[in-house]
Write a protein that holds these residues in place. Structure first.
Motif, PDB file in Angstrom:
ATOM      1  N   GLY A 297     -10.436  -5.459  -0.737  1.00 32.35           N
ATOM      2  CA  GLY A 297      -8.967  -5.558  -0.876  1.00 32.35           C
ATOM      3  C   GLY A 297      -8.569  -7.024  -0.953  1.00 32.35           C
ATOM      4  O   GLY A 297      -8.962  -7.822  -0.110  1.00 32.35           O
ATOM      5  N   MET A 298      -7.811  -7.393  -1.985  1.00 25.75           N
ATOM      6  CA  MET A 298      -7.460  -8.805  -2.220  1.00 25.75           C
ATOM      7  C   MET A 298      -6.051  -9.139  -1.746  1.00 25.75           C
ATOM      8  O   MET A 298      -5.649 -10.306  -1.740  1.00 25.75           O
ATOM      9  N   GLY A 299      -5.287  -8.111  -1.399  1.00 29.20           N
ATOM     10  CA  GLY A 299      -3.922  -8.366  -0.957  1.00 29.20           C
ATOM     11  C   GLY A 299      -3.092  -7.117  -1.139  1.00 29.20           C
ATOM     12  O   GLY A 299      -3.537  -6.146  -1.774  1.00 29.20           O
ATOM     13  N   SER A 300      -1.893  -7.130  -0.591  1.00 25.78           N
ATOM     14  CA  SER A 300      -1.114  -5.895  -0.529  1.00 25.78           C
ATOM     15  C   SER A 300       0.358  -6.229  -0.297  1.00 25.78           C
ATOM     16  O   SER A 300       0.673  -7.327   0.163  1.00 25.78           O
TER      17      SER A 300
ATOM     18  N   ASP B 133      13.060  -3.471   8.718  1.00 23.48           N
ATOM     19  CA  ASP B 133      13.302  -3.169   7.303  1.00 23.48           C
ATOM     20  C   ASP B 133      13.100  -4.434   6.471  1.00 23.48           C
ATOM     21  O   ASP B 133      14.061  -5.011   5.945  1.00 23.48           O
ATOM     22  N   LEU B 134      11.866  -4.894   6.405  1.00 18.04           N
ATOM     23  CA  LEU B 134      11.551  -6.089   5.618  1.00 18.04           C
ATOM     24  C   LEU B 134      10.410  -5.779   4.653  1.00 18.04           C
ATOM     25  O   LEU B 134       9.571  -4.914   4.934  1.00 18.04           O
ATOM     26  N   ALA B 135      10.398  -6.506   3.535  1.00 18.74           N
ATOM     27  CA  ALA B 135       9.268  -6.422   2.601  1.00 18.74           C
ATOM     28  C   ALA B 135       8.187  -7.393   3.077  1.00 18.74           C
ATOM     29  O   ALA B 135       8.485  -8.407   3.717  1.00 18.74           O
ATOM     30  N   THR B 136       6.936  -7.082   2.750  1.00 22.07           N
ATOM     31  CA  THR B 136       5.832  -7.993   3.092  1.00 22.07           C
ATOM     32  C   THR B 136       4.923  -8.168   1.871  1.00 22.07           C
ATOM     33  O   THR B 136       4.756  -7.239   1.090  1.00 22.07           O
ATOM     34  N   VAL B 137       4.356  -9.364   1.750  1.00 22.87           N
ATOM     35  CA  VAL B 137       3.309  -9.586   0.746  1.00 22.87           C
ATOM     36  C   VAL B 137       2.163 -10.303   1.446  1.00 22.87           C
ATOM     37  O   VAL B 137       2.359 -11.365   2.055  1.00 22.87           O
ATOM     38  N   CYS B 138       0.987  -9.702   1.365  1.00 20.48           N
ATOM     39  CA  CYS B 138      -0.218 -10.276   1.977  1.00 20.48           C
ATOM     40  C   CYS B 138      -1.163 -10.704   0.859  1.00 20.48           C
ATOM     41  O   CYS B 138      -1.396  -9.940  -0.078  1.00 20.48           O
TER      42      CYS B 138
END
Ligand code: AMP
Ligand code: GLY
Length: 442
Positions: free
Chosen positions: A232-235, A333-338
């Motif tokens: 997995g490279m990110g999500s 209620d927040l968006a996340t980017v990993c």
């Protein structure tokens, strides 16, 4: 509430788990084979032990005097680490060996779904020789996924039309699985699913299931979802806990599938306690199960745990005791980017043992979080290993803004590394939405 809590595992997922435990008031102890500096600094005491060595792990847990354990990776579950810890009187917020078969054996999960007529199942057959393979391939029109029955770290699955170009290549891969005993015991051939993948994780106390925000992982090593499959490279996740291509109705259908699976495990006399991870393909006819995992996803843990607004120690204690306190399961209620930083060559042949420079102070000013993964802290600094190095997570009201924050943090990580800059970017999201529209139209 249990206060002395142990984690097992030394990756970014376990760093996120440890952070959530400590934030919730735990006195934290850790066992890991590497030296993850993020986990170490959250721990009262660390022991470096091979994670699959169940007896040594349990001995260390007893020496720590912990009351509760949370297991990060799947392999120790398969070796029965929970059974051993429970025998020694330690509560576990993870499944025992029997329940972890849901992940450990691809055929167990498929057979369970078939027996209990759980929605979201696919056509499949398990093989321990090549007998009958040609007939089954004909029946499936050669549109299949080939999976070793046992664990392969997510890298043993090959898909027709992607990794396997025709029936001959399918046959030779099946032969290779048998000859090299990849994943242990035989293989499963299943219907090839077409659509967008997503992850639905949930807390299960054996009876009740509490779903978490949906996440989309990126398994391919390179931008544009190309290249070899990886861990997995990110999500990313969206502020409303759905995904740009996933409706509320579809999300609820996937929740129902997970609930039915937990119910089936209970009926089989094998109650499932822990995080249950459903990997779904959103197809033209709704969500279908790609696989189940018996633990948090990595990277997906990094998307959901920082958003947890309830007390994670209470939740884990509830999982272990058979009653999760529902009021604690709430998420911001927040968006996340990993985005994962990985060693150059990762996915093919990693260049390991290279110095890694991380300016944590500068990163903290960007508002992004970092979670260390398979790095080694030595006396003269941080070094890469062959696996993923660290995850950065941006959080904001929109995916776009969260992505921007993750990218700001990545500026401060240097080394012989690479990462996928496209994850969470508008163009990438639009491509997935357009793909799902095409799939829906058929
Ligand atoms: P797994 O280890 O089962 O998660 O499989 C790894 C990856 O292979 C999944 O994330 C999917 O991208 C792909 N995959 C697995 N099973 C199927 C299937 N039945 N149809 C299409 N793709 C699949
Ligand atoms: N993100 C995939 C996994 O944890 O298995």
């Amino acid at each position: 509430m249990a206060c002395k809590v142990m984690t097992l595992g030394g990756g970014a997922r376990e760093h996120a788990i440890a952070e959530a435990l400590v934030r919730s008031g735990a006195k934290h102890y850790s066992i890991m084979s590497n030296n993850n500096p993020g986990i170490a600094r959250l721990s009262k005491c660390v022991k470096h032990i091979k994670e699959n060595n169940v007896t040594e792990v349990a001995d260390a847990a007893c020496q720590f005097g912990v009351e509760l354990a949370v297991i990060g990776p799947e392999a120790p579950l398969g070796y029965g680490v929970v059974d051993e810890l429970e025998n020694r009187g330690i509560l576990c917020a993870s499944p025992n060996r029997a329940a972890s078969m849901l992940e450990i054996s691809k055929s167990f999960a498929r057979d369970l779904m078939a027996k209990h007529e759980i929605p979201g199942r696919v056509a499949y057959r398990t093989f321990d020789s090549l007998d009958g393979l040609d007939d089954f391939l004909k029946k499936m029109n050669g549109e299949v996924a080939v999976k070793p029955v046992g664990l392969t770290g997510g890298k043993g699955v090959k898909i027709s039309g992607e990794h396997l170009k025709d029936d001959d290549e399918i046959r030779s891969y099946c032969k290779e699985i048998l000859e090299k005993s990849i994943g242990g015991s035989g293989f499963v051939i299943e219907e090839k699913l077409v659509g967008e993948e997503f992850t639905l994780q949930a807390f299960s106390d054996g009876e009740n299931v509490y779903p978490l925000p949906a996440v989309q992982d990126h398994k391919r090593a390179y931008e544009g979802d190309t290249g070899p499959n990886t861990g997995g490279m990110g999500s990313y996740s969206q502020a409303d806990h759905l995904l740009p291509f996933l409706t509320n109705e579809e999300y609820l259908r996937s929740v129902d599938i997970v609930k039915s699976t937990v119910e089936a495990m209970r009926k089989e006399g094998c109650p499932y306690k822990g995080v249950i991870y459903g990997q779904f393909m959103l197809t033209r006819s709704g969500p279908k199960v790609v696989e189940f995992n018996a633990r948090f996803g990595d990277p997906e843990a990094m998307n959901v745990l920082p958003l947890l607004d309830g007390n994670y120690v209470e939740i884990c204690t509830g999982i272990a005791r058979g009653k999760v306190p529902a009021n604690e399961v709430k998420f911001k209620d927040l968006a996340t980017v990993c985005k994962y930083v990985v060693p150059k060559g990762y996915g093919v042949k990693s260049i390991a043992n290279e110095p890694l420079h991380v300016d944590e102070e500068a990163i903290s000013k960007t508002g992004a979080k970092i979670y260390y993964a398979a790095v080694d802290k030595r006396d003269d600094g941080l070094y890469t290993t062959t696996s993923r190095s660290l995850g950065v997570v941006g959080m904001a009201n929109t995916i776009e803004e969260a992505e921007r924050r993750a990218e700001m943090a990545l500026e401060y990580v240097k080394g012989t590394i690479f990462m996928r800059h496209d994850i969470g970017k508008r163009a990438s999201i639009e491509r997935k939405v357009a793909h799902m529209e095409r799939v829906r139209r058929g």
